[in-house]
Motif scaffolding. Structure first.
Motif, PDB file in Angstrom:
ATOM      1  N   LEU A 151       0.834  -1.198   0.000  1.00 22.42           N
ATOM      2  CA  LEU A 151       0.000   0.000   0.000  1.00 22.42           C
ATOM      3  C   LEU A 151       0.869   1.248   0.000  1.00 22.42           C
ATOM      4  O   LEU A 151       2.018   1.219   0.460  1.00 22.42           O
ATOM      5  CB  LEU A 151      -0.897   0.014   1.241  1.00 22.42           C
ATOM      6  N   PRO A 152       0.341   2.384  -0.486  1.00 22.23           N
ATOM      7  CA  PRO A 152       1.053   3.651  -0.339  1.00 22.23           C
ATOM      8  C   PRO A 152       1.268   3.974   1.134  1.00 22.23           C
ATOM      9  O   PRO A 152       0.551   3.491   2.012  1.00 22.23           O
ATOM     10  CB  PRO A 152       0.106   4.662  -1.008  1.00 22.23           C
ATOM     11  N   ASP A 153       2.263   4.795   1.411  1.00 19.39           N
ATOM     12  CA  ASP A 153       2.615   5.122   2.799  1.00 19.39           C
ATOM     13  C   ASP A 153       1.460   5.747   3.572  1.00 19.39           C
ATOM     14  O   ASP A 153       1.379   5.605   4.803  1.00 19.39           O
ATOM     15  CB  ASP A 153       3.824   6.066   2.825  1.00 19.39           C
ATOM     16  N   ASP A 154       0.569   6.455   2.887  1.00 19.35           N
ATOM     17  CA  ASP A 154      -0.511   7.137   3.590  1.00 19.35           C
ATOM     18  C   ASP A 154      -1.783   6.295   3.678  1.00 19.35           C
ATOM     19  O   ASP A 154      -2.844   6.793   4.049  1.00 19.35           O
ATOM     20  CB  ASP A 154      -0.831   8.467   2.906  1.00 19.35           C
ATOM     21  N   LYS A 155      -1.689   4.992   3.353  1.00 17.20           N
ATOM     22  CA  LYS A 155      -2.861   4.120   3.392  1.00 17.20           C
ATOM     23  C   LYS A 155      -2.642   2.994   4.398  1.00 17.20           C
ATOM     24  O   LYS A 155      -1.519   2.533   4.605  1.00 17.20           O
ATOM     25  CB  LYS A 155      -3.143   3.521   2.016  1.00 17.20           C
ATOM     26  N   SER A 156      -3.742   2.535   4.980  1.00 19.86           N
ATOM     27  CA  SER A 156      -3.723   1.428   5.928  1.00 19.86           C
ATOM     28  C   SER A 156      -4.618   0.309   5.403  1.00 19.86           C
ATOM     29  O   SER A 156      -5.608   0.582   4.700  1.00 19.86           O
ATOM     30  CB  SER A 156      -4.233   1.896   7.290  1.00 19.86           C
TER      31      SER A 156
END
Length: 380
Positions: free
Chosen positions: A71-76
């Motif tokens: 996932l992108p760093d800003d996604k959980s």
């Protein structure tokens, strides 16, 4: 004198509906024009009905045969990950309709060592963008532009929310154009032929649900020819010349392996002598594929699986194992189970990787299949 006699009254016109009825019923019926039954049954995967916190893990598992995804760093993972993946098996080519949220991906050297999949992937993005790096060179995709990438070479990249059409084509399908294809690895195809291929691929996608068994080999052949037409002349730089020489040698090595899978003398030494290269050169050549011995074993296992899946092959499992260079039934069973995830006996009973067939029962052969199974059987 101009008065009309009663018996000279004008004749009554037939009802309007009588005039319209006959032409419609008189149309001939051409039975030979009846459509044939569709040959393809899609293999679909979706995260949409899963709980949001389970969606990304499911997508990771589905894509594991090809790439590792993050996932992108800003996604959980708790945010959810919406994705659809619909695969169509044309026998000599897989077509995948894919929609996925933003993510990064990597096909590492470690992944290559554990995988026998070395196909070509041709991607046609419909929406979104991606950036893919191979040997420090980055190719940026955009909607409507074709990109070509080898699954036999490490790469990494990232993609925005996107919808794409992906073609997986076996390396052996391009044996006579391997050098030109490798020179275009991780590049965006351009020019008139590329534009024609885009239109052709879009037209195939629109007809996937209605293609007949007779259509499939023709489509694969036509797609192959159009891909080759897109390649254009190879670069004339010294580095490119060396790369093309390596590719040509690798293609000779692959053909030698395929032609001698059942030969007891298929070893690195015999390959070195047949190809006229040193052992160290041979090991260097097969390093991205996990080594010479790994490549030979993976191809032998795949050939053995096809034999086990053939209902006309009545040989015992141990006889098939011996025919493909396995001196011990126990060693064969362990290697087979590690490669495919089930035992040779289960492979014989379930017929998971049956040989691709262009017949009326093509869809029936697909029902028990998996995307990973399709990838491993492609081109065999």
């Amino acid at each position: 004198m101009d008065a009309k006699k009663p018996d000279e009254a004008p004749a009554r016109q037939p009802p309007e509906r009588d005039r319209r009825r006959w032409p419609r019923e008189a149309q001939p019926h051409n039975e030979s024009a009846s459509p044939l039954a569709p040959a393809l049954e899609p293999l679909s995967f979706s995260t949409l009905e899963l709980a949001p916190e389970d969606q990304f893990a499911a997508w990771q598992a589905h894509m594991a045969p090809l790439v590792e995804v993050k996932l992108p760093d800003d996604k959980s993972p708790d945010d959810g990950f919406l994705a659809d993946h619909t695969a169509w098996n044309l026998g000599g080519m897989l077509i995948v309709q894919q929609r996925a949220a933003a993510h990064s991906y990597m096909r590492s050297a470690a992944k290559l060592r554990s995988s026998s999949i070395d196909h070509w992937c041709i991607a046609l993005p419909h929406t979104g963008r991606s950036w893919t790096e191979v040997d420090r060179r980055v190719a940026e995709s955009q909607p409507g532009k074709l990109e070509i990438r080898s699954l036999g070479y490490p790469f990494r990249g990232r993609a925005t929310d996107s919808e794409s059409l992906l073609l997986y084509m076996p390396r052996d399908l391009f044996a006579d154009a391997a050098a030109s294809l490798d020179a275009k690895n991780n590049s965006i195809l351009s020019g008139n032929f590329a534009n024609l291929l885009v239109g052709y691929i879009n037209s195939i996608e629109a007809r996937l649900g209605s293609l007949t068994a007779d259509d499939l080999p023709r489509i694969v052949h036509a797609t192959r020819s159009m891909v080759i037409a897109c390649l254009g002349p190879a670069a004339e730089h010294a580095a490119a010349a060396e790369q093309l020489a390596n590719v040509a040698l690798m293609e000779r090595a692959r053909r030698y392996v395929h032609q001698n899978l059942d030969a007891a003398h298929l070893t690195p030494d015999s390959m070195s002598r047949a190809l006229g290269v040193s052992r160290s050169r041979l090991y260097q050549l097969f390093e991205p594929s996990g080594g010479v011995l790994h490549y030979i074993q993976s191809r032998r296992l795949l050939a053995a699986h096809i034999a086990l899946s053939d209902p006309l092959d009545s040989r015992r499992i141990v006889e098939i194992a011996e025919a493909f260079g396995f001196s011990s039934a126990a060693n064969f069973s362990r290697a087979f189970s590690k490669e495919f995830g089930y035992s040779p006996r289960e492979g014989r009973s379930t017929v998971v990787l049956s040989r691709p067939a262009h017949s009326a029962s093509h869809a029936e052969h697909q029902k028990a299949s998996s995307f990973e199974g399709w990838l491993k059987a492609l081109g065999s």
